[in-house]
Scaffold this active site. Structure first.
Site, PDB file in Angstrom:
ATOM      1  N   CYS A   1       0.942  -1.231  -0.073  1.00 54.99           N
ATOM      2  CA  CYS A   1       0.009   0.056  -0.061  1.00 54.99           C
ATOM      3  C   CYS A   1       0.913   1.159   0.020  1.00 54.99           C
ATOM      4  O   CYS A   1       1.825   1.460   0.888  1.00 54.99           O
ATOM      5  CB  CYS A   1      -0.917   0.065   1.093  1.00 54.99           C
ATOM      6  SG  CYS A   1      -1.711   1.675   1.665  1.00 54.99           S
ATOM      7  N   GLU A   2       0.731   2.077  -0.978  1.00 56.86           N
ATOM      8  CA  GLU A   2       1.375   3.397  -1.154  1.00 56.86           C
ATOM      9  C   GLU A   2       1.209   4.424   0.195  1.00 56.86           C
ATOM     10  O   GLU A   2       2.070   5.308   0.275  1.00 56.86           O
ATOM     11  CB  GLU A   2       1.157   3.939  -2.585  1.00 56.86           C
ATOM     12  CG  GLU A   2      -0.041   4.538  -2.580  1.00 56.86           C
ATOM     13  CD  GLU A   2      -0.297   5.088  -4.138  1.00 56.86           C
ATOM     14  OE1 GLU A   2      -0.789   6.249  -4.096  1.00 56.86           O
ATOM     15  OE2 GLU A   2       0.238   4.590  -4.978  1.00 56.86           O
ATOM     16  N   HIS A   3       0.286   4.187   0.891  1.00 52.85           N
ATOM     17  CA  HIS A   3      -0.089   5.119   1.815  1.00 52.85           C
ATOM     18  C   HIS A   3       0.411   4.781   3.203  1.00 52.85           C
ATOM     19  O   HIS A   3       1.017   5.770   3.932  1.00 52.85           O
ATOM     20  CB  HIS A   3      -1.454   5.290   2.172  1.00 52.85           C
ATOM     21  CG  HIS A   3      -2.531   5.622   0.948  1.00 52.85           C
ATOM     22  ND1 HIS A   3      -3.645   5.201   0.496  1.00 52.85           N
ATOM     23  CD2 HIS A   3      -2.177   6.738  -0.023  1.00 52.85           C
ATOM     24  CE1 HIS A   3      -4.136   5.834  -0.737  1.00 52.85           C
ATOM     25  NE2 HIS A   3      -3.055   6.517  -1.007  1.00 52.85           N
ATOM     26  N   HIS A   4       0.638   3.528   3.463  1.00 54.06           N
ATOM     27  CA  HIS A   4       1.139   2.943   4.736  1.00 54.06           C
ATOM     28  C   HIS A   4       2.624   2.191   4.645  1.00 54.06           C
ATOM     29  O   HIS A   4       2.966   1.718   5.663  1.00 54.06           O
ATOM     30  CB  HIS A   4       0.342   2.423   5.557  1.00 54.06           C
ATOM     31  CG  HIS A   4      -1.146   3.269   5.801  1.00 54.06           C
ATOM     32  ND1 HIS A   4      -2.159   3.265   5.272  1.00 54.06           N
ATOM     33  CD2 HIS A   4      -1.102   4.302   6.724  1.00 54.06           C
ATOM     34  CE1 HIS A   4      -3.070   4.031   5.472  1.00 54.06           C
ATOM     35  NE2 HIS A   4      -2.547   4.846   6.581  1.00 54.06           N
TER      36      HIS A   4
ATOM     37  N   GLN B   1      -5.135  -0.444  -4.715  1.00 59.05           N
ATOM     38  CA  GLN B   1      -5.698  -1.429  -5.518  1.00 59.05           C
ATOM     39  C   GLN B   1      -6.395  -0.980  -6.565  1.00 59.05           C
ATOM     40  O   GLN B   1      -6.422  -1.860  -7.573  1.00 59.05           O
ATOM     41  CB  GLN B   1      -6.622  -2.308  -4.397  1.00 59.05           C
ATOM     42  CG  GLN B   1      -7.224  -3.436  -5.153  1.00 59.05           C
ATOM     43  CD  GLN B   1      -8.175  -3.870  -4.038  1.00 59.05           C
ATOM     44  OE1 GLN B   1      -7.774  -4.403  -2.894  1.00 59.05           O
ATOM     45  NE2 GLN B   1      -9.387  -4.758  -4.472  1.00 59.05           N
TER      46      GLN B   1
ATOM     47  N   HIS C   1      -6.224  -5.736   3.210  1.00 55.45           N
ATOM     48  CA  HIS C   1      -5.329  -4.801   3.446  1.00 55.45           C
ATOM     49  C   HIS C   1      -4.735  -4.726   4.736  1.00 55.45           C
ATOM     50  O   HIS C   1      -5.692  -4.359   5.883  1.00 55.45           O
ATOM     51  CB  HIS C   1      -5.793  -3.457   3.154  1.00 55.45           C
ATOM     52  CG  HIS C   1      -6.191  -3.335   1.399  1.00 55.45           C
ATOM     53  ND1 HIS C   1      -5.363  -2.283   0.597  1.00 55.45           N
ATOM     54  CD2 HIS C   1      -7.017  -4.038   0.838  1.00 55.45           C
ATOM     55  CE1 HIS C   1      -5.650  -2.711  -0.500  1.00 55.45           C
ATOM     56  NE2 HIS C   1      -6.818  -3.447  -0.604  1.00 55.45           N
TER      57      HIS C   1
ATOM     58  N   CYS D   1      -3.109  -2.396   6.292  1.00 53.09           N
ATOM     59  CA  CYS D   1      -3.181  -1.032   6.650  1.00 53.09           C
ATOM     60  C   CYS D   1      -4.569  -0.928   7.404  1.00 53.09           C
ATOM     61  O   CYS D   1      -4.687  -0.140   8.362  1.00 53.09           O
ATOM     62  CB  CYS D   1      -3.161  -0.239   5.813  1.00 53.09           C
ATOM     63  SG  CYS D   1      -4.217  -0.317   4.292  1.00 53.09           S
TER      64      CYS D   1
END
Length: 183
Positions: free
Chosen positions: A75-78, A116, A144, A146
């Site tokens: 995941c690019e956010h976390h 995703q 996920h 995250c």
């Protein structure tokens, strides 16, 4: 490159309050760097190299479906993993793609920092590009970490995303056939 990444992991560990020189952690920065390089290897791959000429003439014009392609991404956010499966279908127009290439295309895009929704679109567009199909459909179902390990901590949650191109978007019976086959 690996040494630079390892040094950053070492600093992160120190900032978290760990001693990177203690016995169990001495090699962790280098192992973590190598793992991250593997998990993001998709940045160094090209679609034409992945396909490697495995597009073949065929008279079939009925749906071709590859189900349950295992995938994992970050995941690019976390920077936490998401893990799931991908279903890909297409309607050939004079040529078909070698079976293993669907998994390789999925992996190439999954092995990048990713969300995703974008992953689903990238796979669909890549299959469309190499096959010139009358339509392409991709559905990804994933869990996920995250969402499971932090934040709302919902262990049984999963996410589904879909992209429908061409006949899968414009023809309801074709779309329904695909959705029925993957359920």
């Amino acid at each position: 490159m690996t040494d630079d990444i390892a040094q950053h992991y070492r600093q992160i560990m120190q900032h978290l309050g760990e001693d990177p020189d203690r016995e169990g952690l001495q090699d962790t920065p280098k192992r973590a760097a190598k793992a991250m390089q593997f998990l993001t290897a998709g940045y160094h791959q090209k679609l034409e190299d992945i396909v490697n000429g495995a597009v073949f003439e065929s008279q079939t014009d009925e749906m071709v479906l590859v189900k349950d392609i295992e995938l994992y991404s970050i995941c690019e956010h976390h920077l936490l993993p998401f893990i799931g499966k991908c279903h890909v279908a297409y309607l050939p127009r004079g040529k078909v793609l070698g079976l293993s290439k669907f998994a390789r295309i999925t992996d190439m895009f999954a092995r990048r920092l990713q969300i995703q929704e974008n992953l689903t679109l990238q796979i669909a567009e890549a299959v469309q590009e190499v096959t010139d199909a009358r339509g392409v459909a991709v559905v990804i179902e994933a869990q996920h970490l995250c969402m499971m390990m932090r934040g709302v901590e919902k262990q049984n949650s999963s996410m589904s995303s879909s992209v429908m191109l061409g006949a899968f978007r414009n023809n309801q019976p074709t779309r329904q056939e695909f959705l029925t086959l993957i359920s």
